[in-house]
Design an enzyme around this catalytic site. Structure first.
Site: not given
Ligand code: NAD
Ligand code: GLY
Length: 350
Positions: A236, A227, A136, A232, A178
């Site tokens: 959620n 999905e 995704k 899938r 998660e």
């Molecule tokens: P993010 O990418 O914003 O990272 C969180 C923070 O951690 C940021 O400030 C980043 O700079 C920092 N960071 C990253 N790696 C680091 C490291 N190794 N050391 C120190 N700091 C580090 O957030 P996230 O929680 O990784 O991801 C959230 C995003 O993912 C949301 O936009 C959400 O919608 C998306 N998401 C997508 C899917 C998908 O299936 N594509 C699933 C779940 C979430």
């Molecule tokens: N995070 C939900 C999905 O990948 O479907």
């Protein structure tokens, strides 16, 4: 180090997980044309490693850290920069960062010249167990999350726990949110979490459970990549209510809201007679290991309205995936008033 292969009708992703995966599998991309997308925090910490691995002249976009970079404007600027840097159709986009970097870079890779090779190198716990796997991609528009996106599988995911050592406790909690969700879906993961509830932040435990979560997700995605057939959707669990509270109360991180959402949804599942109280208590115990206190939210009406208009919701009732029993979840539809009342009851009991 372990390998998981995720095959869908049109694609194949090889997922490498475990310590040493980065050293073993990243360097080969230096032989071809690469474009790196990362964020400011990650680049500040890992620039020397990137230079050592890929040389010091690779083209790169460094997004400002945080969700506010998940926009159409940053997407377009990556695409323009790729063009200016002379990227060809056989180039590889490397998404090196958390879920934000992975989602935007993934979308850019899927659009550039109708799709180029994509490699995800997730550096947060959340990105390793969830967002880097399954294809995704998205950006947010006008504050609506993930509203423009594609399904686009990375050719390779390199999930190396070495990167987790620089995460804040809050980012680790986000990923654990998660992981507990996977526990509510899979009996093996749940037992592992319950048997190690004093070691949730230990590296050896995390390395082991990251593999289990990726394997679980890869198996679900292989059955229902887009999905469409419904399978899938189970990923959620906790998200509908969690996301609804997130939109009303903000402040906390996404993973914390997933845990809070799961807690309220467990209350609903028990009240509806879907889930036994003892089983619900086991999962609640894990949730409380990570967030200590579940807030007693009072504005349940606004949250319920957000849940009703969640983009994943296809009917005029609130659609939830709730835990049922070990390794089993159930999909339920609840009328708006009943949902709001149950949220209020749960909040009052906290
Ligand atoms: P993010 O990418 O914003 O990272 C969180 C923070 O951690 C940021 O400030 C980043 O700079 C920092 N960071 C990253 N790696 C680091 C490291 N190794 N050391 C120190 N700091 C580090 O957030 P996230 O929680 O990784 O991801 C959230 C995003 O993912 C949301 O936009 C959400 O919608 C998306 N998401 C997508 C899917 C998908 O299936 N594509 C699933 C779940 C979430
Ligand atoms: N995070 C939900 C999905 O990948 O479907």
């Amino acid at each position: 180090m372990k390998e998981i292969v995720l095959e869908t009708n049109l694609s194949k992703s090889v997922i490498r997980c475990g310590s040493g995966a980065f050293d073993a599998y990243a360097k080969k991309y230096a032989q071809g044309q690469i474009y790196i997308v990362t964020d400011s925090n990650v680049f500040a910490i890992y620039r020397h490693l990137l230079w050592e691995t890929f040389g010091n002249s690779f083209p790169v976009t460094i997004l400002p850290a945080g969700e506010s970079s998940k926009t159409y404007n940053y997407l377009i600027s990556i695409l323009k920069d790729m063009l200016s840097a002379g990227m060809r159709r056989n180039c590889t986009v490397i998404a090196f960062g958390g879920g934000v970097v992975g989602d935007v870079a993934g979308l850019a890779a899927s659009l550039y010249m109708r799709g180029v090779n994509l490699v995800q190198i997730p550096t947060t716990l959340l990105a390793q167990v969830d967002s880097s796997v399954g294809g995704k991609t998205a950006v947010d528009v006008n504050g609506v999350k993930n509203v423009i996106g594609t399904f686009y599988q990375p050719a390779e995911v390199i999930a190396d726990p070495r990167f987790l050592q620089t995460l804040t406790a809050r980012e680790l909690r986000c990923g654990l949110g998660e992981i507990i969700k996977y526990g509510a879906l899979d009996g093996g993961i749940l037992n592992k979490l319950l048997n190690n509830c004093d070691s949730l932040y230990k590296w050896e435990f995390l390395e082991d459970v990251i593999y289990d979560c990726i394997r679980y997700k890869a198996n679900v995605v292989a059955q229902d990549e887009r999905e469409i057939e419904g399978k899938r959707k189970i990923l959620n669990l906790g998200h509908t209510t969690g996301h609804a509270f997130e939109l009303v109360y903000r402040k906390k991180s996404h993973g914390e809201f997933v845990l809070i959402g799961m807690y309220y949804e467990l209350y609903i599942a028990v009240k509806r007679g879907i889930c036994g109280g003892q089983y619900a208590d086991e999962i609640k115990k894990l949730i409380l290991r990570v967030i200590k206190k579940v807030p007693s939210y009072q504005d349940v009406e606004s949250a319920a309205r957000y849940a009703l208009y969640d983009k994943k919701n296809l009917s005029d009732k609130v659609d939830l995936i709730v835990p049922k029993s070990i390794g089993e979840s159930a999909e339920i539809e609840i009328e708006f008033d009943e949902y709001a009342n149950l949220l209020r009851e749960c909040a009052d009991a906290l």
